[in-house]
Design a protein around this motif. Structure first.
Motif, PDB file in Angstrom:
ATOM      1  N   SER A  50      33.981  40.811 -10.561  1.00  0.00           N
ATOM      2  CA  SER A  50      34.355  40.044  -9.374  1.00  0.00           C
ATOM      3  C   SER A  50      33.114  39.429  -8.753  1.00  0.00           C
ATOM      4  CB  SER A  50      35.048  40.961  -8.351  1.00  0.00           C
ATOM      5  OG  SER A  50      34.159  42.001  -7.961  1.00  0.00           O
ATOM      6  N   VAL A  51      33.362  38.599  -7.743  1.00  0.00           N
ATOM      7  CA  VAL A  51      32.323  38.180  -6.805  1.00  0.00           C
ATOM      8  C   VAL A  51      32.780  38.631  -5.432  1.00  0.00           C
ATOM      9  CG1 VAL A  51      31.616  36.193  -8.190  1.00  0.00           C
ATOM     10  CG2 VAL A  51      33.361  35.903  -6.413  1.00  0.00           C
ATOM     11  N   THR A  52      31.897  38.551  -4.467  1.00  0.00           N
ATOM     12  CA  THR A  52      32.285  38.885  -3.105  1.00  0.00           C
ATOM     13  C   THR A  52      31.451  38.061  -2.135  1.00  0.00           C
ATOM     14  OG1 THR A  52      32.767  40.716  -1.584  1.00  0.00           O
ATOM     15  CG2 THR A  52      30.642  40.783  -2.726  1.00  0.00           C
ATOM     16  N   MET A  53      31.746  38.203  -0.871  1.00  0.00           N
ATOM     17  CA  MET A  53      30.997  37.522   0.173  1.00  0.00           C
ATOM     18  C   MET A  53      30.648  38.561   1.233  1.00  0.00           C
ATOM     19  SD  MET A  53      31.880  33.870   2.044  1.00  0.00           S
ATOM     20  CE  MET A  53      33.574  34.167   1.607  1.00  0.00           C
ATOM     21  N   LEU A  54      29.358  38.709   1.492  1.00  0.00           N
ATOM     22  CA  LEU A  54      28.880  39.724   2.426  1.00  0.00           C
ATOM     23  C   LEU A  54      27.690  39.172   3.204  1.00  0.00           C
ATOM     24  CD1 LEU A  54      28.814  42.946   0.202  1.00  0.00           C
ATOM     25  CD2 LEU A  54      30.382  42.502   2.107  1.00  0.00           C
ATOM     26  N   PRO A  55      27.373  39.759   4.349  1.00  0.00           N
ATOM     27  CA  PRO A  55      26.105  39.437   4.999  1.00  0.00           C
ATOM     28  C   PRO A  55      24.936  39.879   4.124  1.00  0.00           C
ATOM     29  CG  PRO A  55      27.599  40.534   6.519  1.00  0.00           C
ATOM     30  CD  PRO A  55      28.196  40.675   5.156  1.00  0.00           C
ATOM     31  N   GLN A  56      23.846  39.131   4.179  1.00  0.00           N
ATOM     32  CA  GLN A  56      22.661  39.447   3.377  1.00  0.00           C
ATOM     33  C   GLN A  56      22.202  40.881   3.599  1.00  0.00           C
ATOM     34  OE1 GLN A  56      20.553  37.061   1.365  1.00  0.00           O
ATOM     35  NE2 GLN A  56      19.865  39.057   0.659  1.00  0.00           N
ATOM     36  N   LEU A  57      22.321  41.372   4.806  1.00  0.00           N
ATOM     37  CA  LEU A  57      21.868  42.717   5.141  1.00  0.00           C
ATOM     38  C   LEU A  57      22.555  43.780   4.286  1.00  0.00           C
ATOM     39  CD1 LEU A  57      20.003  44.186   7.189  1.00  0.00           C
ATOM     40  CD2 LEU A  57      22.005  44.430   8.667  1.00  0.00           C
ATOM     41  N   ALA A  58      23.806  43.529   3.904  1.00  0.00           N
ATOM     42  CA  ALA A  58      24.568  44.515   3.132  1.00  0.00           C
ATOM     43  C   ALA A  58      24.189  44.516   1.652  1.00  0.00           C
ATOM     44  CB  ALA A  58      26.063  44.244   3.281  1.00  0.00           C
ATOM     45  N   VAL A  59      23.434  43.506   1.207  1.00  0.00           N
ATOM     46  CA  VAL A  59      23.139  43.348  -0.219  1.00  0.00           C
ATOM     47  C   VAL A  59      21.692  43.708  -0.538  1.00  0.00           C
ATOM     48  CG1 VAL A  59      23.433  41.762  -2.178  1.00  0.00           C
ATOM     49  CG2 VAL A  59      24.732  41.393  -0.084  1.00  0.00           C
ATOM     50  N   ALA A  60      20.908  43.993   0.484  1.00  0.00           N
ATOM     51  CA  ALA A  60      19.474  44.210   0.282  1.00  0.00           C
ATOM     52  C   ALA A  60      19.212  45.340  -0.700  1.00  0.00           C
ATOM     53  CB  ALA A  60      18.811  44.526   1.623  1.00  0.00           C
ATOM     54  N   ASP A  61      18.212  45.128  -1.561  1.00  0.00           N
ATOM     55  CA  ASP A  61      17.720  46.165  -2.487  1.00  0.00           C
ATOM     56  C   ASP A  61      18.774  46.607  -3.491  1.00  0.00           C
ATOM     57  OD1 ASP A  61      15.304  46.129  -1.035  1.00  0.00           O
ATOM     58  OD2 ASP A  61      16.092  47.583   0.379  1.00  0.00           O
ATOM     59  N   ARG A  62      19.679  45.716  -3.873  1.00  0.00           N
ATOM     60  CA  ARG A  62      20.654  46.039  -4.923  1.00  0.00           C
ATOM     61  C   ARG A  62      20.288  45.226  -6.149  1.00  0.00           C
ATOM     62  NH1 ARG A  62      25.050  49.868  -5.233  1.00  0.00           N
ATOM     63  NH2 ARG A  62      26.019  49.370  -7.233  1.00  0.00           N
ATOM     64  N   PRO A  63      19.580  45.794  -7.137  1.00  0.00           N
ATOM     65  CA  PRO A  63      19.015  44.993  -8.230  1.00  0.00           C
ATOM     66  C   PRO A  63      20.051  44.412  -9.185  1.00  0.00           C
ATOM     67  CG  PRO A  63      18.660  47.338  -8.620  1.00  0.00           C
ATOM     68  CD  PRO A  63      19.201  47.214  -7.236  1.00  0.00           C
ATOM     69  N   GLY A  64      21.241  44.986  -9.280  1.00  0.00           N
ATOM     70  CA  GLY A  64      22.215  44.509 -10.261  1.00  0.00           C
ATOM     71  C   GLY A  64      23.042  43.324  -9.821  1.00  0.00           C
ATOM     72  N   VAL A  65      22.788  42.812  -8.607  1.00  0.00           N
ATOM     73  CA  VAL A  65      23.550  41.669  -8.121  1.00  0.00           C
ATOM     74  C   VAL A  65      22.605  40.595  -7.603  1.00  0.00           C
ATOM     75  CG1 VAL A  65      25.544  43.101  -7.521  1.00  0.00           C
ATOM     76  CG2 VAL A  65      23.791  42.623  -5.786  1.00  0.00           C
ATOM     77  N   ARG A  66      23.147  39.388  -7.467  1.00  0.00           N
ATOM     78  CA  ARG A  66      22.408  38.264  -6.895  1.00  0.00           C
ATOM     79  C   ARG A  66      23.069  37.841  -5.594  1.00  0.00           C
ATOM     80  NH1 ARG A  66      23.127  33.578 -10.330  1.00  0.00           N
ATOM     81  NH2 ARG A  66      21.504  32.623  -9.074  1.00  0.00           N
ATOM     82  N   ALA A  67      22.264  37.584  -4.592  1.00  0.00           N
ATOM     83  CA  ALA A  67      22.746  37.013  -3.334  1.00  0.00           C
ATOM     84  C   ALA A  67      22.474  35.520  -3.372  1.00  0.00           C
ATOM     85  CB  ALA A  67      22.036  37.653  -2.149  1.00  0.00           C
ATOM     86  N   ILE A  68      23.517  34.706  -3.291  1.00  0.00           N
ATOM     87  CA  ILE A  68      23.422  33.264  -3.508  1.00  0.00           C
ATOM     88  C   ILE A  68      23.805  32.537  -2.225  1.00  0.00           C
ATOM     89  CG2 ILE A  68      24.277  31.329  -4.897  1.00  0.00           C
ATOM     90  CD1 ILE A  68      25.075  33.535  -7.004  1.00  0.00           C
ATOM     91  N   THR A  69      22.915  31.695  -1.744  1.00  0.00           N
ATOM     92  CA  THR A  69      23.167  30.950  -0.516  1.00  0.00           C
ATOM     93  C   THR A  69      24.235  29.893  -0.743  1.00  0.00           C
ATOM     94  OG1 THR A  69      20.888  31.286   0.199  1.00  0.00           O
ATOM     95  CG2 THR A  69      22.118  29.522   1.279  1.00  0.00           C
ATOM     96  N   LEU A  70      25.197  29.826   0.167  1.00  0.00           N
ATOM     97  CA  LEU A  70      26.265  28.834   0.089  1.00  0.00           C
ATOM     98  C   LEU A  70      25.832  27.537   0.761  1.00  0.00           C
ATOM     99  CD1 LEU A  70      29.187  31.261   0.898  1.00  0.00           C
ATOM    100  CD2 LEU A  70      28.818  30.098  -1.293  1.00  0.00           C
ATOM    101  N   ALA A  71      26.585  26.476   0.494  1.00  0.00           N
ATOM    102  CA  ALA A  71      26.223  25.151   1.003  1.00  0.00           C
ATOM    103  C   ALA A  71      26.256  25.104   2.527  1.00  0.00           C
ATOM    104  CB  ALA A  71      27.170  24.102   0.413  1.00  0.00           C
ATOM    105  N   ASP A  72      27.249  25.743   3.131  1.00  0.00           N
ATOM    106  CA  ASP A  72      27.390  25.720   4.586  1.00  0.00           C
ATOM    107  C   ASP A  72      27.536  27.161   5.064  1.00  0.00           C
ATOM    108  OD1 ASP A  72      27.680  24.856   7.163  1.00  0.00           O
ATOM    109  OD2 ASP A  72      29.808  24.352   6.970  1.00  0.00           O
ATOM    110  N   PRO A  73      26.443  27.921   5.033  1.00  0.00           N
ATOM    111  CA  PRO A  73      26.554  29.361   5.277  1.00  0.00           C
ATOM    112  C   PRO A  73      26.901  29.697   6.726  1.00  0.00           C
ATOM    113  CG  PRO A  73      24.257  28.725   5.133  1.00  0.00           C
ATOM    114  CD  PRO A  73      25.061  27.509   4.778  1.00  0.00           C
ATOM    115  N   LEU A  74      27.675  30.760   6.871  1.00  0.00           N
ATOM    116  CA  LEU A  74      27.979  31.311   8.181  1.00  0.00           C
ATOM    117  C   LEU A  74      26.882  32.301   8.541  1.00  0.00           C
ATOM    118  CD1 LEU A  74      30.176  31.636  10.457  1.00  0.00           C
ATOM    119  CD2 LEU A  74      31.031  33.562   9.119  1.00  0.00           C
ATOM    120  N   ARG A  75      26.437  32.268   9.772  1.00  0.00           N
ATOM    121  CA  ARG A  75      25.392  33.188  10.217  1.00  0.00           C
ATOM    122  C   ARG A  75      25.889  34.008  11.397  1.00  0.00           C
ATOM    123  NH1 ARG A  75      22.668  28.491   8.739  1.00  0.00           N
ATOM    124  NH2 ARG A  75      21.021  28.828   7.174  1.00  0.00           N
ATOM    125  N   ARG A  76      25.385  35.218  11.475  1.00  0.00           N
ATOM    126  CA  ARG A  76      25.701  36.081  12.607  1.00  0.00           C
ATOM    127  C   ARG A  76      24.397  36.572  13.227  1.00  0.00           C
ATOM    128  NH1 ARG A  76      27.663  41.894   9.957  1.00  0.00           N
ATOM    129  NH2 ARG A  76      25.761  42.292   8.782  1.00  0.00           N
TER     130      ARG A  76
END
Length: 311
Positions: free
Chosen positions: A241-267
């Motif tokens: 699968s893929v998913t959508m999460l805040p960058q903070l939740a993905v930090a230091d997870r080597p088996g996945v890539r965090a990919i910036t979207l064209a119009d990202p939502l920020r909190r």
């Protein structure tokens, strides 16, 4: 003179709606709460309640006094704290709530620092999402909450609360590390045919992700729902699968890539406190350690905009 305890009960009734709920949180019997509120009504010589059967509701005058009571009680607590802390070291209980990814990233490490540097502080930490922790801060059940605001009115506007921004966190697409076909700048609509993993239905981030997909014109094909980020990210890491999460939740997870979207939502990740609580030396110390911990994280958060400790 109005009794502060009776004013506190009135304020709690305004927040919670029923005498029974007030009795539970104040550890009293419903009849004792009712008797105290009836005494307050006699003391003010004003109708504060409307009675329907066994239930009571605040009149407009009752609501006005409940709001004023909150201001008076906060001011009273602030004065007491200022006097007590004139020459005091940070000491005593501090109740803090934070959402899961903030706990892992900097709140738990900050708790270790607090235990080492401020051993007289009794820090209690709860895991709670913003829609749970912010009302608890409003009600005085928590001193602090690490929360997240997407800028769409989810954080309540309350003069009794103080928001201290820590950094901005971006919603990113998360895919397995070997998904080289997915690159930065993708529009969310380009992912309509992907299989998705999300948190359980009705949870804070799952609802947000599904809403964004629908705004992009598609219903996500959800092939997995998980109650923990660890299991969710393992599903993504396996290429399921893929998913959508805040960058903070993905930090230091080597088996996945965090990919910036064209119009990202920020909190905005922030500390929310009752203004009255920030006069306590222990609360101010906890805020300072949390701010330091947030700014010392790896980029992009370490370069985010910080907040001044309350003065």
């Amino acid at each position: 003179m109005l009794d502060p305890w009776r004013l506190h009960l009135l304020h709690q009734l305004h927040l919670r709606g029923t005498v029974r709920a007030v009795a539970e949180v104040c550890r009293m019997s419903p009849s004792s709460v009712s008797a105290q509120l009836a005494t307050l009504e006699r003391e003010t010589r004003t109708q504060l309640f409307e009675r329907t059967g066994r239930r009571i509701a605040l009149t407009p005058m009752g609501v006005m006094l409940a709001v004023r009571a909150e201001e008076l009680l906060d001011h009273h607590a602030a004065v007491e704290s200022e006097v007590a802390n004139l020459h005091a070291e940070p000491t005593g209980p501090v109740r803090l709530a934070a959402f899961a990814s903030a706990l892992r990233a900097f709140v738990i490490p900050a708790a270790g620092t607090i235990r080492r540097d401020f051993p007289a502080i009794e820090l209690e930490i709860l895991e709670a999402e913003p829609h749970q922790s912010l009302p608890a801060v409003q009600r005085g059940e928590l001193d602090l909450a690490v929360s997240a605001d997407f800028g769409d009115g989810e954080v309540p506007v309350d003069a009794a609360l103080l928001g201290l921004p820590l950094f901005e966190d971006e919603f990113v697409l998360v895919a397995a590390a070997d998904r080289t076909d997915l690159g930065p700048g993708l529009a969310l609509a380009d992912l309509a045919t992907e299989r998705w993993a999300l948190e359980a239905s009705g949870t804070y981030l799952a609802d947000r992700a599904e809403r964004l997909c629908r705004m992009a014109g598609f219903e996500p094909q959800v092939t997995g729902r998980f109650s923990s980020y660890a299991a969710l990210l393992q599903h993504v890491e396996a290429g399921l699968s893929v998913t959508m999460l805040p960058q903070l939740a993905v930090a230091d997870r080597p088996g996945v890539r965090a990919i910036t979207l064209a119009d990202p939502l920020r909190r905005t990740v922030q500390i929310v406190a009752r203004r009255a609580a920030t006069t306590r030396a222990a609360v101010r110390a906890v805020i300072g350690v949390l701010r330091t911990g947030a700014t010392e994280m790896s980029p992009p958060w370490g370069s985010g905009r910080g907040a001044q400790a309350p003065r």
